[in-house]
Motif scaffolding. Sequence first.
Motif, mmCIF file in Angstrom:
data_model
loop_
_atom_site.group_PDB
_atom_site.id
_atom_site.type_symbol
_atom_site.label_atom_id
_atom_site.label_comp_id
_atom_site.label_asym_id
_atom_site.label_seq_id
_atom_site.Cartn_x
_atom_site.Cartn_y
_atom_site.Cartn_z
ATOM 1 N N GLN A 185 0.825 -1.206 0.000
ATOM 2 C CA GLN A 185 0.000 0.000 0.000
ATOM 3 C C GLN A 185 0.859 1.256 0.000
ATOM 4 O O GLN A 185 0.533 2.243 -0.659
ATOM 5 C CB GLN A 185 -0.934 -0.008 1.202
ATOM 6 N N VAL A 186 1.960 1.218 0.751
ATOM 7 C CA VAL A 186 2.880 2.354 0.750
ATOM 8 C C VAL A 186 3.474 2.555 -0.637
ATOM 9 O O VAL A 186 3.560 3.678 -1.145
ATOM 10 C CB VAL A 186 3.988 2.166 1.796
ATOM 11 N N ALA A 187 3.879 1.442 -1.278
ATOM 12 C CA ALA A 187 4.457 1.537 -2.621
ATOM 13 C C ALA A 187 3.446 2.119 -3.605
ATOM 14 O O ALA A 187 3.789 2.960 -4.448
ATOM 15 C CB ALA A 187 4.924 0.158 -3.086
ATOM 16 N N ALA A 188 2.183 1.698 -3.496
ATOM 17 C CA ALA A 188 1.143 2.223 -4.383
ATOM 18 C C ALA A 188 0.917 3.707 -4.126
ATOM 19 O O ALA A 188 0.714 4.492 -5.064
ATOM 20 C CB ALA A 188 -0.148 1.436 -4.193
ATOM 21 N N ALA A 189 0.931 4.094 -2.846
ATOM 22 C CA ALA A 189 0.744 5.501 -2.507
ATOM 23 C C ALA A 189 1.888 6.351 -3.048
ATOM 24 O O ALA A 189 1.665 7.465 -3.553
ATOM 25 C CB ALA A 189 0.630 5.662 -0.997
ATOM 26 N N LEU A 190 3.105 5.845 -2.968
ATOM 27 C CA LEU A 190 4.251 6.592 -3.496
ATOM 28 C C LEU A 190 4.161 6.730 -5.015
ATOM 29 O O LEU A 190 4.498 7.784 -5.566
ATOM 30 C CB LEU A 190 5.553 5.893 -3.097
ATOM 31 N N ALA A 191 3.674 5.682 -5.678
ATOM 32 C CA ALA A 191 3.475 5.773 -7.124
ATOM 33 C C ALA A 191 2.422 6.834 -7.438
ATOM 34 O O ALA A 191 2.541 7.580 -8.419
ATOM 35 C CB ALA A 191 3.061 4.415 -7.683
ATOM 36 N N GLY A 192 1.394 6.903 -6.598
ATOM 37 C CA GLY A 192 0.378 7.926 -6.781
ATOM 38 C C GLY A 192 0.937 9.327 -6.617
ATOM 39 O O GLY A 192 0.550 10.257 -7.348
ATOM 40 N N GLN A 193 1.851 9.495 -5.659
ATOM 41 C CA GLN A 193 2.475 10.802 -5.468
ATOM 42 C C GLN A 193 3.324 11.195 -6.677
ATOM 43 O O GLN A 193 3.332 12.358 -7.093
ATOM 44 C CB GLN A 193 3.342 10.790 -4.205
ATOM 45 N N ARG A 194 4.008 10.232 -7.253
ATOM 46 C CA ARG A 194 4.808 10.525 -8.449
ATOM 47 C C ARG A 194 3.902 10.926 -9.611
ATOM 48 O O ARG A 194 4.232 11.831 -10.392
ATOM 49 C CB ARG A 194 5.656 9.311 -8.826
ATOM 50 N N ALA A 195 2.749 10.260 -9.713
ATOM 51 C CA ALA A 195 1.809 10.607 -10.777
ATOM 52 C C ALA A 195 1.254 12.017 -10.580
ATOM 53 O O ALA A 195 1.090 12.775 -11.548
ATOM 54 C CB ALA A 195 0.674 9.587 -10.820
ATOM 55 N N LEU A 196 0.951 12.379 -9.332
ATOM 56 C CA LEU A 196 0.466 13.732 -9.053
ATOM 57 C C LEU A 196 1.531 14.770 -9.384
ATOM 58 O O LEU A 196 1.226 15.837 -9.930
ATOM 59 C CB LEU A 196 0.055 13.839 -7.588
ATOM 60 N N ALA A 197 2.779 14.462 -9.040
ATOM 61 C CA ALA A 197 3.862 15.388 -9.362
ATOM 62 C C ALA A 197 3.950 15.592 -10.876
ATOM 63 O O ALA A 197 4.143 16.721 -11.357
ATOM 64 C CB ALA A 197 5.187 14.849 -8.816
ATOM 65 N N GLN A 198 3.777 14.508 -11.616
ATOM 66 C CA GLN A 198 3.811 14.622 -13.079
ATOM 67 C C GLN A 198 2.653 15.475 -13.575
ATOM 68 O O GLN A 198 2.814 16.275 -14.504
ATOM 69 C CB GLN A 198 3.760 13.233 -13.702
ATOM 70 N N ARG A 199 1.463 15.337 -12.943
ATOM 71 C CA ARG A 199 0.298 16.141 -13.345
ATOM 72 C C ARG A 199 0.615 17.626 -13.251
ATOM 73 O O ARG A 199 0.209 18.410 -14.126
ATOM 74 C CB ARG A 199 -0.905 15.812 -12.457
ATOM 75 N N TYR A 200 1.340 18.014 -12.188
ATOM 76 C CA TYR A 200 1.592 19.434 -11.958
ATOM 77 C C TYR A 200 2.959 19.899 -12.445
ATOM 78 O O TYR A 200 3.331 21.055 -12.229
ATOM 79 C CB TYR A 200 1.458 19.737 -10.464
ATOM 80 N N ALA A 204 5.844 18.964 -11.323
ATOM 81 C CA ALA A 204 6.712 19.165 -10.151
ATOM 82 C C ALA A 204 7.749 18.055 -10.062
ATOM 83 O O ALA A 204 7.693 17.055 -10.784
ATOM 84 C CB ALA A 204 5.863 19.192 -8.886
ATOM 85 N N ALA A 205 8.694 18.226 -9.151
ATOM 86 C CA ALA A 205 9.742 17.226 -8.942
ATOM 87 C C ALA A 205 9.168 16.041 -8.168
ATOM 88 O O ALA A 205 8.719 16.224 -7.027
ATOM 89 C CB ALA A 205 10.912 17.844 -8.183
ATOM 90 N N PRO A 206 9.168 14.825 -8.720
ATOM 91 C CA PRO A 206 8.590 13.675 -8.018
ATOM 92 C C PRO A 206 9.225 13.416 -6.661
ATOM 93 O O PRO A 206 8.535 13.019 -5.716
ATOM 94 C CB PRO A 206 8.846 12.512 -8.984
ATOM 95 N N GLU A 207 10.534 13.659 -6.548
ATOM 96 C CA GLU A 207 11.202 13.382 -5.271
ATOM 97 C C GLU A 207 10.667 14.271 -4.155
ATOM 98 O O GLU A 207 10.627 13.854 -2.984
ATOM 99 C CB GLU A 207 12.716 13.530 -5.399
ATOM 100 N N ASP A 208 10.246 15.476 -4.485
ATOM 101 C CA ASP A 208 9.667 16.357 -3.458
ATOM 102 C C ASP A 208 8.332 15.808 -2.957
ATOM 103 O O ASP A 208 8.034 15.864 -1.761
ATOM 104 C CB ASP A 208 9.467 17.770 -4.028
ATOM 105 N N TRP A 209 7.514 15.297 -3.860
ATOM 106 C CA TRP A 209 6.211 14.757 -3.471
ATOM 107 C C TRP A 209 6.382 13.468 -2.670
ATOM 108 O O TRP A 209 5.657 13.228 -1.702
ATOM 109 C CB TRP A 209 5.356 14.527 -4.717
ATOM 110 N N VAL A 210 7.349 12.639 -3.059
ATOM 111 C CA VAL A 210 7.628 11.406 -2.298
ATOM 112 C C VAL A 210 8.125 11.760 -0.903
ATOM 113 O O VAL A 210 7.690 11.170 0.095
ATOM 114 C CB VAL A 210 8.658 10.546 -3.055
ATOM 115 N N ALA A 211 9.028 12.730 -0.803
ATOM 116 C CA ALA A 211 9.562 13.130 0.498
ATOM 117 C C ALA A 211 8.464 13.667 1.403
ATOM 118 O O ALA A 211 8.445 13.391 2.611
ATOM 119 C CB ALA A 211 10.659 14.179 0.313
#
Length: 299
Positions: free
Chosen positions: A162-177, A179-186
Amino acid sequence: MRETVISSGKTPIAVRDFGGSGRPLLLLHGAGGNLAQMTALAEHLRPAHRVVTVDLRGHGRSGDGEWRWDEVLADLAAVADDLALASPAVVGVSLGGMVATLWAQRHPECPGAVSLDGNPTLGRPEQLAGMDPKQAATELAKLRAVFDGMAAMIAEPLGADQVAAALAGQRALAQRYGAAPEDWVAAFERNLVPCDDGRSRLRPGPELTGQLREAMESLDLIPAYRDIRCPLLLVLATEDLPEQQAFHELYAAYRRANAERLACLHNPALQVLHLAGASHAMVAERPQEIATLITGFLS
């Protein structure tokens, strides 16, 4: 950039000090977020300000404490005193914008405050304009059910998958905007707390989440807008988030009601900007433009 925990108040508060020789500015995140979400905006603001981002109580690496507006404002005062920030400006998004508005009300000496769509949570019929009362009640009940489901889901521990899926979701959101994916993951990882069984929980916990919902639903900021004496800029969204589109009529009625109430106020300290094309995620959508608005207003 330096990160530390301010322990001089009742609740330990984690902060990240971006340094700089400009006028001090406290930068506040929204509900369920943390200071890492404000990094991009902080970097855009740093040339003009000494920016200090804050984990509000119960979020990120700050301590736990009941959500009471007076105590949250006391947390910020402790941060300002400990870091020797003389009369800081206060800027916040969503929940942080509500806190910034209340700070402006309590601190007439503040050089300026900015609320980025810091509106109380939609949950009461009187917050709506131009909707049939029966339709409004039905839609509000549906919206509350969605919020209840989200709160229940967040309260459950997360397994590794579930954590891995959530992190993938954060990377997708970063791509939508863009933004830097590492910032959203952090930012997501900053709110994760390990459990004894190897799973993880998200902060804020269920108890504070309930307190936050109640506090934001019951808050009326019109008295603050009427009474403030320090300059306050209220930047309001004009578009739905993708997640809000199923409730488009409800949120449109909410925005109309806010605009009508604000139009009745005549306080020269208050400036209201309905930002064309911007949603509640305006900081992620347009960080440079938002930073330019903030620095222009505070200058």
